[in-house]
Design a protein around this motif. Structure first.
Motif: not given
Ligand SMILES: [Zn+2]
Ligand SMILES: [Zn+2]
Length: 271
Positions: A172-174, A151-153, A58-60, A62-65
């Motif tokens: 994902a994170d948002c 929207p996320h970092y 979902s995004h790059l 660390a806790d997701h890949f």
């Molecule tokens: Zn995140």
């Protein structure tokens, strides 16, 4: 469609837990949505890693890949992945090489990461990498996948997986946003992050509280709401009640090993 929670921790793992990872199975096809630290070990309890057809990131963060690293080592060096017989396994001419979909720029980041210890193409050797960019839609086996930027970092995509069994939407994170409300409209299951005990006090917002997750689910008209990406240091009864009050209905808390089935089992019998 069968959805198994492999990891639901935020950026640091629960005791014995794993960061984000969800195994989605439909008609024999297996899709791993996010592969955060700890996920590879959890995956092995539920499905053989050579039998995962595709991984979606979902995004790059660390806790997701991050567990793409041990996953890549397994695909590269496991005895049964070798061309010649070794370690009691016959040789194979066709080692597993799952597809890997990650946001634009992923290839560069993966090479940068693994080059730190001199193995630059580790991840791209093990997986067949494709970078996606928002509006792309994918057909993967029996499921269709859509993305929605939230929207996320860092550039981040909510993900929809739609199959004959139903429709899963993963936030994902948002931070709170209208795009996700529209994207998740009347989804069968909204799996949504609820990271924060209170909104961020400074800087840009990047996550949701349980109440904001519940509010998003209510406004989207999600049929079922599961909150995730929260720490075991957060009071789960508090999180459930905050999310439920805003959702105006029962809310489930993701836990490792939880399985959700679409359509809901209760509906399968037509009752
Ligand atoms: Zn995140
Ligand atoms: Zn995260």
């Amino acid at each position: 469609m069968r959805i198994t929670v492999l990891g639901k921790s935020p950026a640091w793992q629960d005791a014995g837990g794993a960061c984000s990872g969800y195994l989605v199975e439909e008609d024999g096809y297996a899709l791993l949505v996010d592969c955060g630290n700890g996920v590879f070990s959890k995956l092995r309890h539920h499905r053989d890693y050579v039998d995962v057809d595709a991984v979606l990131i979902s995004h790059l963060h660390a806790d997701h890949f991050l567990d793409l690293v041990p996953y890549s080592y397994a695909l590269s060096y496991a005895p049964r992945q070798q061309p010649v017989a070794v370690g009691g396994w016959p040789g194979t001419d066709s080692p597993a090489r799952p597809q890997l979909y990650a946001p634009m720029g992923a290839g560069g980041l993966f090479r940068q990461l693994a080059s730190a210890w001199g193995d630059e193409d580790l991840i791209e050797r093990a997986f067949e990498l494709s970078e996606y960019d928002g509006p792309d839609e994918l057909t993967l086996g029996p499921v269709n996948v859509r993305f929605c930027e939230v929207p996320h970092y860092t550039r981040t995509f909510a993900i929809e997986v739609r199959g004959p069994g139903g429709r899963l939407t993963y936030s994902a994170d948002c931070s709170p946003n209208e795009q996700l409300v529209r994207f998740a409209s009347e989804t069968d299951l909204l799996l949504i992050e609820a990271t924060l005990p209170r909104p961020e006090r400074t800087g840009m917002r990047g996550h949701l509280t349980p109440a904001e997750a519940g509010e998003t689910g209510r406004r989207a008209g999600a049929r079922r709401l599961v909150i995730t990406h929260f720490s075991d240091e957060l009071d789960s009864d508090w999180a459930r009640s905050e999310a439920g009050a805003a959702y105006r209905g029962p809310v489930e808390l993701a836990y490792e090993g939880a399985v959700y089935t679409l359509p809901d089992r209760a509906e399968v019998g037509g009752a």
